[in-house]
Design a protein around this motif. Structure first.
Motif, short mmCIF file in Angstrom:
data_model
loop_
_atom_site.label_atom_id
_atom_site.label_comp_id
_atom_site.label_asym_id
_atom_site.label_seq_id
_atom_site.Cartn_x
_atom_site.Cartn_y
_atom_site.Cartn_z
N THR A 81 31.11 45.06 35.42
CA THR A 81 31.85 43.79 35.78
C THR A 81 31.16 42.62 35.41
O THR A 81 31.27 41.58 35.78
N GLN A 94 44.62 48.46 46.95
CA GLN A 94 43.85 48.44 48.13
C GLN A 94 43.76 46.66 48.68
O GLN A 94 42.62 46.34 48.97
N THR A 95 45.13 46.15 48.67
CA THR A 95 45.03 44.81 48.91
C THR A 95 45.49 44.57 50.29
O THR A 95 45.52 45.72 51.15
N ASP A 96 45.41 43.57 50.87
CA ASP A 96 45.80 43.00 52.26
C ASP A 96 47.31 43.11 52.12
O ASP A 96 47.82 43.27 51.23
N SER A 129 46.82 32.87 48.44
CA SER A 129 45.57 33.77 48.39
C SER A 129 45.38 34.93 49.32
O SER A 129 45.91 34.88 50.32
N THR A 130 44.87 35.91 48.78
CA THR A 130 44.29 37.08 49.73
C THR A 130 43.23 37.17 49.88
O THR A 130 42.20 36.31 49.75
N ALA A 131 42.59 38.19 50.33
CA ALA A 131 41.29 38.62 50.40
C ALA A 131 40.34 38.47 49.37
O ALA A 131 41.02 38.55 48.06
N ASP A 132 39.22 38.39 49.22
CA ASP A 132 38.30 38.28 48.27
C ASP A 132 38.53 37.52 47.11
O ASP A 132 38.41 37.72 45.87
N ALA A 133 38.89 36.11 47.46
CA ALA A 133 38.82 35.07 46.39
C ALA A 133 40.02 35.37 45.52
O ALA A 133 39.95 34.83 44.36
N ILE A 134 40.91 36.43 45.68
CA ILE A 134 41.75 36.82 44.83
C ILE A 134 43.20 36.11 45.30
O ILE A 134 43.53 36.09 46.32
N GLU A 138 41.29 35.04 40.03
CA GLU A 138 39.90 35.20 40.89
C GLU A 138 39.51 33.94 40.74
O GLU A 138 38.76 33.37 39.73
N LYS A 139 39.21 33.17 41.90
CA LYS A 139 38.92 32.05 42.02
C LYS A 139 39.69 30.95 41.07
O LYS A 139 40.90 30.92 41.11
#
Lengths: 394, 169
Positions: A180, A287-289, A344-349, A369-370
């Motif tokens: 990463t 593994q998204t919301d 937007s979803t969780a984790d700034a994605i 991502e952002k």
């Protein structure tokens, strides 16, 4: 005689101008209207308005409309009153950004107008831009070194389970870091894939992968890459690859197939319920919301041959989702313009869809991502073909 | 078609061109487009109350909105001037003879009261029956019929005076 002559005076430019403006303004006008509140039906008050706002000529006009329509006067608007209902809206709707909800409602209307089509193979040509996270050769070398180091440590720690567990954790963290850590430049690998899915169950499909190319975020990024010694960023795939493996339609919804898409509900409420049920059964690979799942599934459906009514219902379901924002008109990687809708979803994605206002077709979807795109998938062409080799016309 | 969005889209698809076509006869292109957009916005707000057929009503709304254009840049132009201007926008396709005919006809029209020309527009270009055209113009059917009759008569006279030979041929 005079009438015919007068009829000939009608400027031919008029038809061209109106047709051109119709195409250009339709989606914005529809979206703009859908965003505006509607006056609720208030028939009982109509006669008062009619009389209060008019002079004799106006009454005569209203009477004339009665003759035409055959409705009761109470149901009729008075043309003279109409502009008063909207005194402030005089500026061009296309000039201001349209809100996401009304855009999606307009898309729902547009989708309904599409003729239902069918064919033997569903063809999709998509170009995927993925952020290059690692230089493959460097990554491999570093990973190999890490593994060797780990194996050495493991041998040393044989018979000391606590130390072994701690070491494993330590190496996992190191691997994650290796995967990463951002490169000092922004680069994307772009690969084009064409797929033909057979409508008939059991018939083989076909897919073609074209050589992967690299693009950079900006000229500065390219310069930084050169400064780093121009490392090879993608594994080379010099030739077109062909395979006849069945490509799954929606990874998060294994039950969806080309054959059962036409069974999907055609109304907003029913489709919403169906998507809810699919979500509960979904392996949710990303593994998204739930929001992320819905957008990914929405994309899968938009790129599949669902019926016009289901497509329309899908836009309505999406229109009712919270947190969608319109980012105005943007161009996709092919230069086609469409409305960019972001959620937007969780984790700034965040997910972003670019949808053509005129056709309600999905042009491109993106994962951000952002403020940096991680993935862009351009739907270059979609449609039906008769053979697993032909491309759709037009 | 109970869905208001569906109904409205259908209304827009069927009548936008007619409404814009009319607005283009009164004002420049950009203003005409804005007026058309606003006309449909009004229609959206009043969707449950639209008469059948809706076109005369839509044209009536557009006509009123055009009348409200106060800004000097957007001030509406004489109908005949706009028709002439739209003909000039047409590139090619016109033979000289037709142009001469048209110029003469437009000259004849410019001598008529504005509302008489408008009556002709609704009758011949839009094919509106008198009661519908009268509703658009906000006058009585009788008044409309008078305007239309007057327009036809004067136009006829003017053309006969201007072009004895060609019109007879």
């Amino acid at each position: 005689m005079t009438d015919r002559m007068f009829a000939e005076l009608k400027p031919a430019a008029l038809d061209e101008l109106t047709e051109e403006a119709y195409r250009r303004r339709r989606s914005a006008d529809l979206a703009h209207a859908f965003a505006a509140p509607r006056t609720p039906r208030r028939r009982s008050r109509r006669p008062f308005l009619l009389v209060a706002g008019t002079v004799v000529a106006g009454l005569a006009a209203a009477a004339a409309v009665v003759v035409v329509s055959g409705q009761s006067p109470a149901a009729l608007p008075n043309p003279r009153q109409a502009p008063i209902a909207a005194p402030s809206e005089t500026r061009t709707p296309s000039a201001r950004p349209v809100n996401a909800r009304s855009f999606l409602l307009a898309a729902a209307s547009t989708a309904m107008r599409d003729p239902a089509r069918a064919g033997r193979y569903w063809y999709v040509r998509e170009r995927t831009f993925t952020k290059v996270r690692v230089v493959p050769s460097e990554y491999e070398a570093k990973a190999k070194a890490l593994i060797e180091e780990m194996e050495k440590k493991e041998k040393e720690l044989e018979g000391a389970p606590e130390g072994l567990a701690a070491t494993k954790k330590e190496f996992e963290a190191k691997f994650l870091e290796l995967k990463t850590t951002d490169l000092p430049y922004l680069a994307y690998s772009a690969d084009t894939r064409e797929s033909w899915r057979a409508m008939k169950k059991g018939e083989p499909g076909r897919s073609l992968s074209h050589p992967v190319t690299v693009t950079f975020g900006s000229p500065e990024d390219e310069a930084a890459w050169k400064a780093a010694g121009s490392p090879k960023l993608v594994e080379s795939t010099p030739r077109v690859r062909l395979d006849d493996t069945e490509r799954i339609l929606s990874i998060d919804n294994p039950s969806l197939t080309l054959q059962n898409l036409s069974d999907l509900p055609t109304t907003e409420g029913a489709l919403k319920g169906e998507l809810e049920a699919l979500w509960k059964r979904s392996p949710n690979t990303a593994q998204t919301d739930k929001r992320g799942y819905l957008w990914q599934t929405g994309v899968d459906l938009m790129t599949a041959p669902i019926t016009p009514a289901t497509r329309s219902a899908l836009f309505k379901v999406l229109a009712d989702q919270p947190g969608i924002t319109s980012q105005g008109q943007v161009a996709d990687t092919m230069g086609r313009t469409g409305a960019a809708l972001s959620v937007s979803t969780a984790d700034a994605i965040s997910y972003r869809l670019i949808i053509d206002g005129e056709t309600a077709e999905l042009l491109q979807y993106e994962v951000w991502e952002k403020d940096k795109p991680l993935l862009k998938v351009t739907l270059e062409q979609m449609g039906w073909t008769d053979t697993p080799k032909a491309r759709p016309e037009g | 078609m109970d869905d208001p969005e569906e109904r409205f889209t259908d209304l827009y698809d069927r009548h936008y061109r007619s409404v814009l076509g009319y607005a283009l006869l009164r004002v420049e292109r950009d203003v005409a487009e804005d007026v058309s957009s606003e006309t449909f916005l009004v229609a959206w707000r009043r969707l449950d109350d639209l008469p059948e057929p809706p076109l005369p009503w839509l044209l009536g709304v557009a006509r009123n909105l055009l009348a409200k254009q106060r800004d000097s840049r957007h001030r509406r132009q004489a109908l005949v001037d706009r028709i002439a201007a739209l003909h000039r926008e047409q590139v090619g396709g016109d033979v000289a003879e037709h142009v001469a005919d048209r110029e003469a006809a437009l000259a004849a029209l410019s001598a008529l009261p504005e509302q008489d020309v408008e009556a002709m527009v609704f009758a011949t270009w839009y094919g509106l029956p008198p009661e519908q055209a009268a509703a658009v113009m906000g006058c009585s059917v009788r008044t409309y019929n008078v305007r239309l009759h007057r327009a036809r008569k004067r136009l006829n006279q003017a053309l006969r005076v201007g072009y004895p030979s060609r019109r007879m041929a």
